[in-house]
Design an enzyme around this catalytic site. Structure first.
Site, PDB file in Angstrom:
ATOM      1  CD  GLU A  50      -2.821  -0.983   2.509  1.00  0.00           C
ATOM      2  OE1 GLU A  50      -2.603  -0.087   3.357  1.00  0.00           O
ATOM      3  OE2 GLU A  50      -3.703  -1.846   2.654  1.00  0.00           O
ATOM      4  CG  ASP A  61      -3.692   8.620   7.835  1.00  0.00           C
ATOM      5  OD1 ASP A  61      -4.055   7.438   7.851  1.00  0.00           O
ATOM      6  OD2 ASP A  61      -3.568   9.299   6.803  1.00  0.00           O
ATOM      7  CE1 TYR A 176      -6.843  -1.710   7.326  1.00  0.00           C
ATOM      8  CE2 TYR A 176      -5.738  -1.019   5.323  1.00  0.00           C
ATOM      9  CZ  TYR A 176      -5.782  -1.097   6.697  1.00  0.00           C
ATOM     10  OH  TYR A 176      -4.773  -0.565   7.453  1.00  0.00           O
TER      11      TYR A 176
END
Length: 279
Positions: A50, A61, A176
Site C-alpha cells: 500500500e 491517520d 480491509y
C-alpha cells in the site's frame, strides 16, 4: 478481469498462508529514498504494497502517518510523482500488487478520468480512498472498477450486519478490516475480537479479509495472521523511517535497511502463523 491483487491472494491461499501487506508513504522522506524502500519491500517479505498518497488533512491517520505525509509534502511529493514512483517500481517488478491509499481530494483535483488512466499506465492495481463512503460510489469507485482497478473498502468494529452488505457491495480485491476504532497506529487490537470479526465478515463475502491498524510487532503479525487472509502494517514502518532521519529530516544510510529489517521480522511472524495452523 483478474488483477495482480486477485492473483496474489489466490496464490497465498493455495500456499496456506496470509499476506503481509505493507504501507509506506510515497515520497517519505524524499523521492529517491522512497523509491529505494519501495523496491526493497518485496524481497524483504511484503506480498502486497500500500502506497500512501500524501495529503495535508489526513483525518483517519494517527501522528506517525500524518508526520510521514507532511515530510513527503515538504519534500515536494505530488500525486503525479506518486504515480511516477509506481512506474519506476514496475520497471523491475511486474508482479507485486500496489494499492494507492489516501483521500479523495488530491484525486479530485487531478481529475478522476485522467487519474485512472495514469494510475493504470503506471501499474497501480487498486485504490483505498478512506473518505468516500459507498453512497458516493459514482464519484470514483464505479469508474475505477470499470477501468480495471480494484476498489478496496474498509470495514470497522462499528460496521454491523445491516451496514456490511452496503460496504461490500462494490468492494473488490480484498476487504480491509480496521481492527480498532479511531485513528491509525494508536491502540493494540484485541486479537480474539479480530478473529471473530473476520469470521463475521467472511459470512458476507468470498473476498479475502486483511486486518490493519495497530499491528506493530512480529507477535502481533502472527496473532492476526492466524485468523485473517492478510496483515496490514503501516504506522510501524513509517516510524522506522522517522527514527533513522538526521537532524534535518533527511534519510541516512540506515533508513532503507531499518525498514526492510522490520518487514522481514513481520513476514516471519505471518509465516509462523501458517506453521501453527498446519500443526
Amino acid at each position: 478481469m483478474t488483477t495482480r491483487i486477485d492473483s496474489r491472494f489466490a496464490a497465498l491461499k493455495a500456499e496456506g498462508r496470509s499476506a503481509l501487506v505493507t504501507f509506506v508513504m510515497a515520497g517519505d522522506p524524499g523521492y529517491e529514498t522512497s523509491l529505494a524502500i519501495l523496491k526493497a519491500l518485496p524481497d524483504a517479505g511484503a506480498d502486497v504494497i500500500e502506497l500512501g498518497m500524501p495529503f495535508s488533512d489526513p483525518m483517519a491517520d494517527g501522528p506517525p502517518i500524518q508526520a510521514a505525509g507532511l515530510r513527503a509534502l515538504k519534500g515536494g511529493q505530488t500525486l503525479r510523482k506518486t504515480l511516477d514512483l509506481v512506474a519506476a517500481f514496475r520497471q523491475g517488478d511486474r508482479d507485486t500488487p500496489i494499492v494507492l491509499m489516501g483521500y479523495y481530494n488530491p484525486i479530485y483535483i487531478y481529475g478522476v478520468d485522467r487519474f485512472l488512466k495514469d494510475a493504470l499506465d503506471a501499474g497501480v492495481d487498486g485504490l483505498i480512498v478512506v473518505d468516500l463512503p459507498p453512497e458516493e460510489d459514482a464519484e470514483l469507485c464505479l469508474p475505477a472498477l470499470r477501468a480495471g482497478l480494484n476498489f478496496i473498502r474498509l470495514a470497522t468494529p462499528t460496521t454491523d450486519d445491516r451496514r456490511l452488505p452496503t460496504v461490500l457491495g462494490n468492494t473488490s480485491g480484498f476487504v480491509y478490516y480496521v481492527s480498532v476504532t479511531g485513528i491509525t497506529g494508536v491502540a493494540t487490537p484485541d486479537f480474539d475480537a479480530v478473529a471473530t470479526a473476520v469470521a463475521r465478515i467472511k459470512r458476507h463475502t468470498e473476498l479475502p479479509v486483511a486486518v490493519g491498524f495497530g499491528v506493530k510487532t512480529t507477535e502481533h503479525a502472527r496473532a492476526v495472521a492466524e485468523g485473517a487472509d492478510g496483515v496490514v502494517v503501516g504506522s510501524a514502518l513509517v516510524e522506522a523511517v522517522r527514527t533513522t532521519l538526521d537532524a534535518d529530516g533527511r534519510a541516512t544510510e540506515k533508513t532503507v535497511s531499518t525498514v526492510t529489517e522490520l518487514v522481514s521480522s513481520l513476514a516471519a511472524g505471518v509465516r509462523a502463523a501458517r506453521a501453527i495452523a498446519a500443526e
